[in-house]
Design a protein around this motif. Structure first.
Motif, PDB file in Angstrom:
ATOM      1  N   SER A 101     -64.101  82.372 -35.336  1.00 16.12           N
ATOM      2  CA  SER A 101     -64.048  81.638 -36.594  1.00 16.12           C
ATOM      3  C   SER A 101     -64.550  82.518 -37.726  1.00 16.12           C
ATOM      4  N   THR A 112     -59.590  78.602 -32.161  1.00 15.16           N
ATOM      5  CA  THR A 112     -60.578  79.224 -33.038  1.00 15.16           C
ATOM      6  C   THR A 112     -61.938  78.756 -32.546  1.00 15.16           C
ATOM      7  N   ARG A 169     -66.424  79.400 -32.215  1.00 12.09           N
ATOM      8  CA  ARG A 169     -67.670  79.912 -32.788  1.00 12.09           C
ATOM      9  C   ARG A 169     -68.736  79.872 -31.708  1.00 12.09           C
TER      10      ARG A 169
END
Length: 172
Positions: free
Chosen positions: A135, A161, A163
């Protein structure tokens, strides 16, 4: 009850009776359609109005008294409005539910990074291996490494995506 082929009184009453019956059928059809189409009550409201209006016309053409017409109109309105309210509440409850299947359901799930994204890597989430991209919103820390727990933020096609997962997100 009138015998088959008998007239109500005059030709105008016959047309009003037929119009009333047609409106009741159309109203019932609109109420059934409301159950299958997202209109947030617009079609259902028209269905209630057609159903009640048709009943009033048909009863008036058949020679019913004003008290009977009013009683039937109030009862039909209450019954149809209650049914419509039930359908609208059920429909709104369904639209508020969280997605439970498909790739979009992965958002928020925690996975394990198998290959660090440079720019694409791999992440293992819910028993499947997916392509992963870091991300861009969480670039303030060190780069992601293999074996780290990550959280899925977005799904675009077959690429997730991700994180870095925070401590409270990782199950122990």
């Amino acid at each position: 009850m009138l015998p088959l082929g008998a007239t109500i009184g005059c030709e105008e009453d016959t047309y009003l009776l037929a119009l009333g019956i047609a409106l009741m059928v159309a109203g019932a059809g609109l109420l059934a359609l409301e159950a299958h189409v997202v209109s947030y009550g617009a079609i259902g409201f028209a269905g209630v109005a057609a159903l009640v209006g048709g009943a009033v016309l048909a009863l008036g053409a058949a020679g019913a008294s004003t008290a009977v017409i009013l009683a039937v109109a109030v009862a039909l309105t209450a019954l149809a409005a209650a049914s419509l309210t039930f359908l609208l509440r059920a429909g709104l409850a369904v639209t508020r539910r969280q997605i439970q299947s498909g790739p979009e359901a992965l958002v928020g799930h925690v996975g394990v990074l198998r290959a660090a994204p440079q720019p694409l890597g791999q992440v293992f989430v819910d028993g499947a291996l997916w392509q992963a991209r870091a991300s861009c919103l969480h670039d303030d820390g060190p780069p992601l490494h293999s074996g780290e727990p990550v959280v899925v933020e977005r799904v675009k096609g077959l690429t997730l995506t991700v994180r870095r997962a925070e401590d409270w997100e990782v199950e122990t």
